[in-house]
Design a protein around this motif. Sequence first.
Motif, PDB file in Angstrom:
ATOM      1  N   LEU A 191       0.811  -1.216   0.000  1.00 34.42           N
ATOM      2  CA  LEU A 191       0.000   0.000   0.000  1.00 34.42           C
ATOM      3  C   LEU A 191       0.848   1.271   0.000  1.00 34.42           C
ATOM      4  O   LEU A 191       0.310   2.375  -0.112  1.00 34.42           O
ATOM      5  N   ALA A 192       2.131   1.145   0.115  1.00 33.11           N
ATOM      6  CA  ALA A 192       3.006   2.292   0.390  1.00 33.11           C
ATOM      7  C   ALA A 192       2.902   3.409  -0.634  1.00 33.11           C
ATOM      8  O   ALA A 192       2.983   4.588  -0.281  1.00 33.11           O
ATOM      9  N   SER A 193       2.731   3.079  -1.905  1.00 27.13           N
ATOM     10  CA  SER A 193       2.743   4.104  -2.950  1.00 27.13           C
ATOM     11  C   SER A 193       1.388   4.770  -3.178  1.00 27.13           C
ATOM     12  O   SER A 193       1.293   5.752  -3.909  1.00 27.13           O
ATOM     13  N   THR A 194       0.330   4.258  -2.554  1.00 30.80           N
ATOM     14  CA  THR A 194      -1.010   4.774  -2.854  1.00 30.80           C
ATOM     15  C   THR A 194      -1.790   5.259  -1.631  1.00 30.80           C
ATOM     16  O   THR A 194      -2.811   5.930  -1.779  1.00 30.80           O
ATOM     17  N   MET A 195      -1.328   4.961  -0.428  1.00 26.75           N
ATOM     18  CA  MET A 195      -2.115   5.279   0.767  1.00 26.75           C
ATOM     19  C   MET A 195      -1.258   6.021   1.790  1.00 26.75           C
ATOM     20  O   MET A 195      -0.048   5.768   1.909  1.00 26.75           O
ATOM     21  N   SER A 196      -1.863   6.951   2.521  1.00 25.69           N
ATOM     22  CA  SER A 196      -1.159   7.704   3.561  1.00 25.69           C
ATOM     23  C   SER A 196      -0.668   6.755   4.656  1.00 25.69           C
ATOM     24  O   SER A 196      -1.336   5.778   4.999  1.00 25.69           O
TER      25      SER A 196
END
Length: 556
Positions: A409-414
């Motif tokens: 999720l690192a590239s799309t979510m806070s």
Amino acid sequence: MAIYDTFKTRTAQALPTLTATEIRRIQRFGNVVCYRDGERLFDAGLSTFGMLVVLKGSLRISRHDGLGNTSVITEHHAGEFAGEISQLSGAPTLVNGDAVGDLEVLTLTTEALRALLVADAELGERIVRAFILRRVEQIDNKEGGLVLVAPPGHARLHALQGWLTSNGLPHRVLDPDSDQQARALTERYQPEAHDWPLAVCPNGDVKKNPSSVELGRCLGTLPELIPDHIWDVIVVGAGPAGLATAVYAASEGLSVLVLETRAYGGQAAASARIENYLGFPTGISGGALAGRAFVQSQKFGVKMAIPAPAGRLLCDTYPLQVEMCGSLTLLQGRTVVLSCGARYRRPSLANLRQFEGKGLYYWASPLEAGLCASEEVILVGGGNSAGQAAVYLSGHAAKVHILIRKDSLASTMSSYLIERIAATPNIELHVESEIVALEGCDEEGLQQVRVRDNRSGLETDYDICRVFLFIGADPNTGWLSECGVEVDDKGFILTGFDVPGAASTSRAALETSVPGVFAIGDVRANSTKRVAAAVGEGAAVVSQIHGFLANAAREC
């Protein structure tokens, strides 16, 4: 006499008493009218008014629905006033009002009420707060307003409930198998399978399987729009950006019409909690933020039309023209602000539409959360909206399975949402995974979901009947083709220096390739896809509108 919970716990705010001095401040906005004992002042679903201040006697307020059910809410005595959110927009009231004894009231029209709210900030704050609390009470107690009648689980019923809930409209649902009034109504109208649900408007009109447009007409959210009227600003889309434009433009004296396809707040209203919006350290739901902005717009006299999808933008004449979808009505505006956002993206599944509203959803409101209590659910998507929805649903569902195609999720979510998801025991993340099949039937809805792990190729069947899709959206710009508004290769609207040849013109930063047409929020190319950024653009565009109108006036 029934006094509801909000009135018990927040009486001073919901039912304030005005002082003699405060009433004198209001008197210049209204006229004194007298009524005899038992005389009806206004009828649910039929009458419109601004505000009534009781000077002498008592005014009984009663909940009333189209089936004839009536219950007393309260009685206003000297110094108290009648009214709620409907009165700010000029929509029909949702309650009955009757004189108890000889009654003398100070009557304000909708226009006079708005003038009072703007002119007297202290009184305006108290009045608006009372109006909001009264609407909350109407929604929570599920008495009065619109009545929907349908068998439980009907897909169309869920769609209409979702529309009503999103627009803050009081309603209740009756099952014809268990409710006597609902059974009598079905025996009278004999609905076929395609006629469900039945809708009973507050004025008593009954509609079979109504569209949201029909409900908008009967509840006053879709007013009659006059083609000959020329608006200073027509805003297409009532998401955060559009609402900001409406509030700022109307507060600065411009006439504003807002056209919204579904509900105010747009996709942001579906966010369970926005925690990084400035000024709300504990977070605020998207619905609450949108609701406050909507009331604010009504206070300043914005004309809001819901549902009112725009069909075409015509730019070959001035004023500019917006044609309503499904009709030949042409609305005229000196400027048009495009804040039409995006349409929900759908995965390529053969029977997807079969289960929409019957197990497959594009947002996670309390309505959907209530359906999945103690069940396992699947949520598809890796953006912030998906993360907020997953955390929210975890408080209702037994387990939430998050599916994403990427490896993290690192590239799309806070990061704060990623940490919260990791700390929530009943959320399981499935990376590099996707849904490949949906199984079920028309009667029962979704029954089973097949998920493929793209790393191993293994396919697994889950007996899950609730799926939430948060896989992004595509720009809603197809309807602009006849106007010549230039877009990028992904369909987002080009503005300012991004428009080809902009260096040789005096085009404003948020102005499109067509003079007088502006674009803000998610639909604009290179915009920051955040609520705060959308609100900022909605406010910033107003000064550019003023500049355009000033130049247009000089040229005339």
